[in-house]
Motif scaffolding. Sequence first.
Motif, PDB file in Angstrom:
ATOM      1  N   GLN A  38      21.738  46.327  12.732  1.00 36.88           N
ATOM      2  CA  GLN A  38      22.367  47.644  12.627  1.00 36.88           C
ATOM      3  C   GLN A  38      23.832  47.538  12.207  1.00 36.88           C
ATOM      4  N   GLY A  39      24.450  46.368  12.378  1.00 36.04           N
ATOM      5  CA  GLY A  39      25.849  46.225  12.038  1.00 36.04           C
ATOM      6  C   GLY A  39      26.136  45.206  10.956  1.00 36.04           C
ATOM      7  N   GLU A  40      25.132  44.422  10.587  1.00 34.58           N
ATOM      8  CA  GLU A  40      25.330  43.354   9.608  1.00 34.58           C
ATOM      9  C   GLU A  40      24.983  43.870   8.209  1.00 34.58           C
ATOM     10  N   THR A  41      25.891  43.664   7.262  1.00 38.03           N
ATOM     11  CA  THR A  41      25.614  44.100   5.896  1.00 38.03           C
ATOM     12  C   THR A  41      24.644  43.131   5.223  1.00 38.03           C
ATOM     13  N   LEU A  42      24.070  43.575   4.135  1.00 37.92           N
ATOM     14  CA  LEU A  42      23.183  42.701   3.374  1.00 37.92           C
ATOM     15  C   LEU A  42      23.945  41.482   2.863  1.00 37.92           C
ATOM     16  N   GLU A  43      25.194  41.676   2.495  1.00 41.02           N
ATOM     17  CA  GLU A  43      26.009  40.552   2.024  1.00 41.02           C
ATOM     18  C   GLU A  43      26.236  39.534   3.140  1.00 41.02           C
TER      19      GLU A  43
END
Length: 63
Positions: A38-43
């Motif tokens: 929920q908080g981690e970007t795809l990058e």
Amino acid sequence: MADITKETTIGEALQINPDIAPVLLEIGMHCLGCPSAQGETLEEAAMVHGIEVDALMTKIAAV
């Protein structure tokens, strides 16, 4: 429909297009429902999993 970018969190990306789940699972992102998704970007996730983010974005765009 909203665009999925490398700054999109995993959770947001799945809300935008749930059909990308197999792409994420294929590259080792198995914790799609966990709190970090929920908080981690795809990058960020690509970096953690040793995946080139542009290659991931190409796979996601093809879905």
